[in-house]
Motif scaffolding. Structure first.
Motif, PDB file in Angstrom:
ATOM      1  N   PHE A   2       0.750  22.490  52.835  1.00  0.00           N
ATOM      2  CA  PHE A   2       2.113  22.097  53.180  1.00  0.00           C
ATOM      3  C   PHE A   2       2.677  22.936  54.327  1.00  0.00           C
ATOM      4  CE2 PHE A   2       1.446  20.710  48.790  1.00  0.00           C
ATOM      5  CZ  PHE A   2       1.759  19.361  48.922  1.00  0.00           C
ATOM      6  N   GLU A   3       2.118  24.122  54.535  1.00  0.00           N
ATOM      7  CA  GLU A   3       2.510  24.926  55.693  1.00  0.00           C
ATOM      8  C   GLU A   3       2.005  24.285  56.988  1.00  0.00           C
ATOM      9  OE1 GLU A   3       1.218  28.972  55.168  1.00  0.00           O
ATOM     10  OE2 GLU A   3       1.827  28.966  53.055  1.00  0.00           O
ATOM     11  N   GLN A   4       0.917  23.525  56.892  1.00  0.00           N
ATOM     12  CA  GLN A   4       0.370  22.851  58.072  1.00  0.00           C
ATOM     13  C   GLN A   4       1.192  21.624  58.471  1.00  0.00           C
ATOM     14  OE1 GLN A   4      -3.759  21.889  57.391  1.00  0.00           O
ATOM     15  NE2 GLN A   4      -4.238  23.921  56.629  1.00  0.00           N
ATOM     16  N   ASP A   5       2.099  21.217  57.603  1.00  0.00           N
ATOM     17  CA  ASP A   5       2.910  20.017  57.840  1.00  0.00           C
ATOM     18  C   ASP A   5       4.071  20.332  58.786  1.00  0.00           C
ATOM     19  OD1 ASP A   5       3.866  17.408  57.571  1.00  0.00           O
ATOM     20  OD2 ASP A   5       5.003  17.884  55.756  1.00  0.00           O
ATOM     21  N   ASP A   6       3.742  20.808  59.990  1.00  0.00           N
ATOM     22  CA  ASP A   6       4.783  21.258  60.914  1.00  0.00           C
ATOM     23  C   ASP A   6       5.643  20.113  61.444  1.00  0.00           C
ATOM     24  OD1 ASP A   6       2.397  20.442  62.185  1.00  0.00           O
ATOM     25  OD2 ASP A   6       2.961  21.454  64.042  1.00  0.00           O
ATOM     26  N   GLU A   7       5.143  18.877  61.375  1.00  0.00           N
ATOM     27  CA  GLU A   7       5.930  17.725  61.815  1.00  0.00           C
ATOM     28  C   GLU A   7       6.742  17.106  60.669  1.00  0.00           C
ATOM     29  OE1 GLU A   7       3.108  16.142  65.506  1.00  0.00           O
ATOM     30  OE2 GLU A   7       3.074  15.082  63.593  1.00  0.00           O
ATOM     31  N   GLY A   8       6.516  17.588  59.452  1.00  0.00           N
ATOM     32  CA  GLY A   8       7.251  17.088  58.294  1.00  0.00           C
ATOM     33  C   GLY A   8       6.810  15.725  57.795  1.00  0.00           C
ATOM     34  N   LYS A   9       5.718  15.206  58.357  1.00  0.00           N
ATOM     35  CA  LYS A   9       5.307  13.845  58.005  1.00  0.00           C
ATOM     36  C   LYS A   9       4.709  13.753  56.601  1.00  0.00           C
ATOM     37  CE  LYS A   9       4.543  11.875  62.588  1.00  0.00           C
ATOM     38  NZ  LYS A   9       3.599  11.133  63.451  1.00  0.00           N
ATOM     39  N   LEU A  10       3.973  14.789  56.205  1.00  0.00           N
ATOM     40  CA  LEU A  10       3.323  14.744  54.893  1.00  0.00           C
ATOM     41  C   LEU A  10       4.359  14.685  53.780  1.00  0.00           C
ATOM     42  CD1 LEU A  10       0.712  14.821  53.235  1.00  0.00           C
ATOM     43  CD2 LEU A  10       0.819  17.322  53.315  1.00  0.00           C
ATOM     44  N   LYS A  11       5.370  15.528  53.869  1.00  0.00           N
ATOM     45  CA  LYS A  11       6.421  15.537  52.853  1.00  0.00           C
ATOM     46  C   LYS A  11       7.157  14.196  52.816  1.00  0.00           C
ATOM     47  CE  LYS A  11      10.506  18.009  51.212  1.00  0.00           C
ATOM     48  NZ  LYS A  11      11.210  16.746  50.898  1.00  0.00           N
ATOM     49  N   GLN A  12       7.490  13.658  54.002  1.00  0.00           N
ATOM     50  CA  GLN A  12       8.189  12.368  54.059  1.00  0.00           C
ATOM     51  C   GLN A  12       7.327  11.263  53.455  1.00  0.00           C
ATOM     52  OE1 GLN A  12       9.260  11.719  58.155  1.00  0.00           O
ATOM     53  NE2 GLN A  12      10.481  13.593  58.286  1.00  0.00           N
ATOM     54  N   TRP A  13       6.042  11.293  53.780  1.00  0.00           N
ATOM     55  CA  TRP A  13       5.127  10.257  53.276  1.00  0.00           C
ATOM     56  C   TRP A  13       5.006  10.347  51.753  1.00  0.00           C
ATOM     57  CZ3 TRP A  13       0.505  10.769  50.630  1.00  0.00           C
ATOM     58  CH2 TRP A  13      -0.239   9.594  50.469  1.00  0.00           C
ATOM     59  N   MET A  14       4.872  11.566  51.230  1.00  0.00           N
ATOM     60  CA  MET A  14       4.764  11.739  49.777  1.00  0.00           C
ATOM     61  C   MET A  14       6.030  11.268  49.074  1.00  0.00           C
ATOM     62  SD  MET A  14       2.770  15.288  48.981  1.00  0.00           S
ATOM     63  CE  MET A  14       1.043  15.500  49.411  1.00  0.00           C
ATOM     64  N   ASP A  15       7.176  11.594  49.617  1.00  0.00           N
ATOM     65  CA  ASP A  15       8.441  11.141  49.017  1.00  0.00           C
ATOM     66  C   ASP A  15       8.516   9.621  48.965  1.00  0.00           C
ATOM     67  OD1 ASP A  15       9.276  13.739  48.672  1.00  0.00           O
ATOM     68  OD2 ASP A  15      10.523  13.790  50.478  1.00  0.00           O
ATOM     69  N   ARG A  16       7.906   8.981  49.939  1.00  0.00           N
ATOM     70  CA  ARG A  16       7.982   7.524  50.069  1.00  0.00           C
ATOM     71  C   ARG A  16       6.899   6.786  49.271  1.00  0.00           C
ATOM     72  NH1 ARG A  16       7.599   7.673  55.180  1.00  0.00           N
ATOM     73  NH2 ARG A  16       5.460   6.960  55.454  1.00  0.00           N
ATOM     74  N   GLU A  17       5.726   7.401  49.149  1.00  0.00           N
ATOM     75  CA  GLU A  17       4.563   6.684  48.623  1.00  0.00           C
ATOM     76  C   GLU A  17       4.045   7.165  47.267  1.00  0.00           C
ATOM     77  OE1 GLU A  17       3.289   4.080  50.104  1.00  0.00           O
ATOM     78  OE2 GLU A  17       4.378   4.170  52.014  1.00  0.00           O
ATOM     79  N   ALA A  18       4.402   8.384  46.876  1.00  0.00           N
ATOM     80  CA  ALA A  18       3.720   8.956  45.712  1.00  0.00           C
ATOM     81  C   ALA A  18       4.618   9.887  44.917  1.00  0.00           C
ATOM     82  CB  ALA A  18       2.473   9.716  46.175  1.00  0.00           C
ATOM     83  N   VAL A  19       4.130  10.232  43.748  1.00  0.00           N
ATOM     84  CA  VAL A  19       4.763  11.229  42.876  1.00  0.00           C
ATOM     85  C   VAL A  19       3.806  12.414  42.783  1.00  0.00           C
ATOM     86  CG1 VAL A  19       5.427  11.752  40.503  1.00  0.00           C
ATOM     87  CG2 VAL A  19       6.063   9.557  41.522  1.00  0.00           C
ATOM     88  N   VAL A  20       4.314  13.609  43.012  1.00  0.00           N
ATOM     89  CA  VAL A  20       3.495  14.809  42.836  1.00  0.00           C
ATOM     90  C   VAL A  20       3.488  15.159  41.347  1.00  0.00           C
ATOM     91  CG1 VAL A  20       3.207  17.245  43.395  1.00  0.00           C
ATOM     92  CG2 VAL A  20       4.038  15.665  45.147  1.00  0.00           C
ATOM     93  N   LYS A  21       2.311  15.016  40.725  1.00  0.00           N
ATOM     94  CA  LYS A  21       2.210  15.321  39.294  1.00  0.00           C
ATOM     95  C   LYS A  21       1.956  16.810  39.057  1.00  0.00           C
ATOM     96  CE  LYS A  21       2.062  12.488  36.372  1.00  0.00           C
ATOM     97  NZ  LYS A  21       1.193  11.370  35.986  1.00  0.00           N
ATOM     98  N   GLY A  22       1.208  17.437  39.972  1.00  0.00           N
ATOM     99  CA  GLY A  22       0.927  18.845  39.754  1.00  0.00           C
ATOM    100  C   GLY A  22       0.130  19.477  40.871  1.00  0.00           C
ATOM    101  N   VAL A  23       0.194  20.791  40.928  1.00  0.00           N
ATOM    102  CA  VAL A  23      -0.623  21.601  41.835  1.00  0.00           C
ATOM    103  C   VAL A  23      -1.213  22.731  41.008  1.00  0.00           C
ATOM    104  CG1 VAL A  23      -0.699  23.035  43.907  1.00  0.00           C
ATOM    105  CG2 VAL A  23       0.861  21.064  43.812  1.00  0.00           C
ATOM    106  N   LEU A  24      -2.532  22.804  40.965  1.00  0.00           N
ATOM    107  CA  LEU A  24      -3.219  23.816  40.169  1.00  0.00           C
ATOM    108  C   LEU A  24      -4.036  24.695  41.114  1.00  0.00           C
ATOM    109  CD1 LEU A  24      -3.351  20.824  38.618  1.00  0.00           C
ATOM    110  CD2 LEU A  24      -4.232  22.264  36.790  1.00  0.00           C
TER     111      LEU A  24
END
Length: 295
Positions: A213-235
């Motif tokens: 998520f630090e590599q997401d300097d353009e903010g696209k990954l976060k926007q895409w996840m908010d729009r397309e998916a649910v984050v269930k977990g990070v292990l």
């Protein structure tokens, strides 16, 4: 000596003989061995362990992006898979390599089938031979995992993400996660590609760098996840697995949006202990089981 150790020794000896007699590369010799041996009387787990040991031994010199998913990680992902999908699920793995991950998952899911996409022909042939050896139904696609795919929509997608840039800018242009300038991150595009080919409500499990998520300097990954998916977990995987903490990795669980899909009140955030610490692993598994029961 346990049975899987004996199988490992016997098959290693046979593979070494083939490399000399037929002038084969080590991985090609393994393919020959796996195509020849009879395992009807063997336990599937013994066969899988012996195969994993042989494949790991012959791939240690490959670049990191080409090395198989560690067996302990693959088995743990298989455990998570049993919590996310039902019996008879269809599994998709992109960049399947030697198939270590998909085979470990299939041994834990009842009546599951799989589709695997891999661009390297030798890796694909090896994985195909292992599938036959284990008696696991896997359909193989020999192609770039980021090119258009003609796979069936799946219940579960798996990707041990290769980290780097994707050189085909024309192909990348069809992705929401393409970069505005320069080459796009292949690991971002593979997350999007995997989620595209899930059924609504399907799940994805990704082996990611801790700094994804630090590599997401353009903010696209976060926007895409908010729009397309649910984050269930990070292990977070045990840091003891990595020689350099800068290259440490985690498991990301996503669910594709669809009817009835809800965001959990609290995502599953876990730091996994060393897989050799049996008591600590048992404790964390109980916590994860409890999270799934209440979510």
């Amino acid at each position: 000596m346990e049975r899987f150790e004996q199988l490992y020794r016997d098959w290693k000896k046979e593979a070494k003989k083939l490399t000399t007699d037929l002038d084969l590369l080590p991985l090609e010799a393994l393919i020959e061995v796996f195509e020849r041996v009879n395992v009807e009387q063997e336990k599937t787990d013994d066969v899988r362990k012996a195969v994993s040991m042989l494949v790991l031994e012959e791939t240690t010199t490959l670049p990191p992006n080409h090395q198989p998913t560690p067996d302990a990680v693959s088995l743990f992902i298989g455990y998570l898979a049993t919590k996310l999908v039902k019996d008879g699920a269809n599994v998709l793995e992109l960049g399947s390599g030697t198939g270590t991950l998909v085979h470990a998952v299939l041994t834990q899911l009842k009546d599951a089938t799989a589709q695997a996409v891999e661009v390297d022909e030798t890796m694909l042939r090896l994985s195909y031979a292992i599938s036959n050896l284990l008696g696991k139904p896997v359909s193989y696609f020999h192609q770039d995992a980021l090119a258009p795919l003609f796979v069936e929509p799946s219940d579960l997608a798996l990707v041990d993400l290769p980290i780097g840039y994707y050189p085909n800018d024309d192909m990348a242009s069809g992705y929401a996660l393409k970069r505005d300038e320069g080459h796009s991150y292949s690991h971002f595009l593979l997350i999007e590609q995997a989620m595209r080919h899930l059924k609504p409500g399907g799940h994805g499990i990704f082996v990611i760098p801790n700094n994804l998520f630090e590599q997401d300097d353009e903010g696209k990954l976060k926007q895409w996840m908010d729009r397309e998916a649910v984050v269930k977990g990070v292990l977070q995987l045990p840091t003891t697995m990595f020689k350099d903490e800068r290259y440490a990795k985690s498991l990301l669980m996503l669910q594709k949006l669809g009817e009835g899909v809800k965001r959990p009140k609290q995502a599953l955030l876990v730091e996994l202990p060393s897989f050799t610490d049996v008591r600590a692993v048992a404790n964390i598994v109980k916590q994860i089981d409890d999270w799934f029961k209440t979510t």
